[in-house]
Design a protein around this motif. Sequence first.
Motif, PDB file in Angstrom:
ATOM      1  N   SER A  62       0.704  -1.284   0.008  1.00  0.00           N
ATOM      2  CA  SER A  62       0.044  -0.021   0.001  1.00  0.00           C
ATOM      3  C   SER A  62       1.029   1.472  -0.106  1.00  0.00           C
ATOM      4  O   SER A  62       0.502   2.223  -0.681  1.00  0.00           O
ATOM      5  CB  SER A  62      -0.969   0.018   1.172  1.00  0.00           C
ATOM      6  N   LEU A  63       1.762   1.277   0.712  1.00  0.00           N
ATOM      7  CA  LEU A  63       2.734   2.680   0.852  1.00  0.00           C
ATOM      8  C   LEU A  63       3.482   2.794  -0.397  1.00  0.00           C
ATOM      9  O   LEU A  63       3.228   3.996  -0.894  1.00  0.00           O
ATOM     10  CB  LEU A  63       3.835   2.127   2.030  1.00  0.00           C
ATOM     11  N   VAL A  64       3.714   1.760  -1.173  1.00  0.00           N
ATOM     12  CA  VAL A  64       4.310   1.904  -2.598  1.00  0.00           C
ATOM     13  C   VAL A  64       3.329   2.611  -3.470  1.00  0.00           C
ATOM     14  O   VAL A  64       3.622   3.462  -4.134  1.00  0.00           O
ATOM     15  CB  VAL A  64       4.788   0.653  -3.201  1.00  0.00           C
ATOM     16  N   VAL A  68       3.471   5.958  -5.566  1.00  0.00           N
ATOM     17  CA  VAL A  68       3.445   5.980  -7.285  1.00  0.00           C
ATOM     18  C   VAL A  68       2.464   6.543  -7.604  1.00  0.00           C
ATOM     19  O   VAL A  68       2.431   7.331  -8.906  1.00  0.00           O
ATOM     20  CB  VAL A  68       3.607   4.538  -7.681  1.00  0.00           C
ATOM     21  N   LEU A  69       1.272   6.832  -7.121  1.00  0.00           N
ATOM     22  CA  LEU A  69       0.049   7.584  -7.585  1.00  0.00           C
ATOM     23  C   LEU A  69       0.194   8.808  -7.911  1.00  0.00           C
ATOM     24  O   LEU A  69      -0.172   9.533  -9.093  1.00  0.00           O
ATOM     25  CB  LEU A  69      -1.082   7.114  -6.832  1.00  0.00           C
ATOM     26  N   VAL A  85      -7.995   6.171  -4.516  1.00  0.00           N
ATOM     27  CA  VAL A  85      -7.693   5.718  -6.003  1.00  0.00           C
ATOM     28  C   VAL A  85      -7.138   4.269  -5.511  1.00  0.00           C
ATOM     29  O   VAL A  85      -7.308   3.085  -6.027  1.00  0.00           O
ATOM     30  CB  VAL A  85      -6.754   6.392  -6.800  1.00  0.00           C
ATOM     31  N   ALA A  86      -5.978   4.440  -4.405  1.00  0.00           N
ATOM     32  CA  ALA A  86      -5.329   3.294  -4.213  1.00  0.00           C
ATOM     33  C   ALA A  86      -6.230   1.942  -3.558  1.00  0.00           C
ATOM     34  O   ALA A  86      -6.224   0.948  -3.934  1.00  0.00           O
ATOM     35  CB  ALA A  86      -4.197   3.427  -3.484  1.00  0.00           C
ATOM     36  N   TYR A  90      -7.345  -1.726  -4.866  1.00  0.00           N
ATOM     37  CA  TYR A  90      -7.340  -3.085  -3.896  1.00  0.00           C
ATOM     38  C   TYR A  90      -8.910  -3.328  -4.004  1.00  0.00           C
ATOM     39  O   TYR A  90      -9.117  -4.621  -3.761  1.00  0.00           O
ATOM     40  CB  TYR A  90      -6.919  -2.640  -2.507  1.00  0.00           C
ATOM     41  N   THR A  91      -9.905  -2.509  -3.877  1.00  0.00           N
ATOM     42  CA  THR A  91     -11.242  -3.137  -3.526  1.00  0.00           C
ATOM     43  C   THR A  91     -11.607  -3.892  -4.981  1.00  0.00           C
ATOM     44  O   THR A  91     -12.111  -5.075  -4.998  1.00  0.00           O
ATOM     45  CB  THR A  91     -12.188  -2.020  -3.592  1.00  0.00           C
ATOM     46  N   VAL A  92     -11.399  -3.446  -6.108  1.00  0.00           N
ATOM     47  CA  VAL A  92     -11.431  -4.292  -7.265  1.00  0.00           C
ATOM     48  C   VAL A  92     -10.663  -5.426  -7.484  1.00  0.00           C
ATOM     49  O   VAL A  92     -11.281  -6.325  -7.748  1.00  0.00           O
ATOM     50  CB  VAL A  92     -11.090  -3.258  -8.567  1.00  0.00           C
ATOM     51  N   ALA A  93      -9.381  -5.437  -7.049  1.00  0.00           N
ATOM     52  CA  ALA A  93      -8.711  -6.589  -6.829  1.00  0.00           C
ATOM     53  C   ALA A  93      -9.407  -7.613  -6.114  1.00  0.00           C
ATOM     54  O   ALA A  93      -9.278  -8.948  -6.476  1.00  0.00           O
ATOM     55  CB  ALA A  93      -7.204  -6.341  -6.396  1.00  0.00           C
TER      56      ALA A  93
END
Length: 218
Positions: A62-64, A68-69, A85-86, A90-93
């Motif tokens: 998550s921190l990465v 990056v975003l 957005v991050a 994760y939710t979509v994943a």
Amino acid sequence: MNWLSNNFDKVIDPLGPHLVISLLPVLFGLLISIPLGWVANRWPIARAILVPAAGILYTIPSLVLFLVLPPLLGTKVLDEINVIVALTIYTVALLVRSVADALAAVPPHVIAAANAMGYRPVRRFFGVELPLAVPVLIAGLRVATVSNISLTSVAAILGVPQLGGLFTDGFSVENYDEIVIGIVLIFLLAMIFDGLLLLIGRLLTPWARAGRAVEAAK
């Protein structure tokens, strides 16, 4: 508890932002995951691509992702949109597989009966398949919601205001009361929304309760 009574505003003020950052991605992720899950359920080749790809996305730390975003989105590091957005990613994943599995669990004879009654694909999906997929879908939403409420706190390392600030502030001054209160509060939020989703799932599937009652009466 003395710390809490003297710093109540320090707990209440970040509560709203924490909930917004945590829960908006659940909504956005659900809206994105439903069509992706439908595609994955419809075509085996699509499932073979989308489900593993979603699994890979969830392995990104998550921190990465938070770091990056900003250059990709053109935002600042402290903007809440980066975390939203991050967590949506994760939710979509998490939900793509849940949606695909939920739709796959709909009995074929029910779909055949809907076709025989003249249901067109779109009406059949929203009127028959999606409602019957709710129990499996709710289970995925519960996991995603609890995960988001927890992961949001990581963004405090970057200075994004939310309940995770209780951890960073507490560690910086070695105030363990503040840290414990933060842990308990996030845990309670996760349990509250997990329970709400469980209740919503039961309200949306009265036939499931009726089925359990019939089985119990046998």
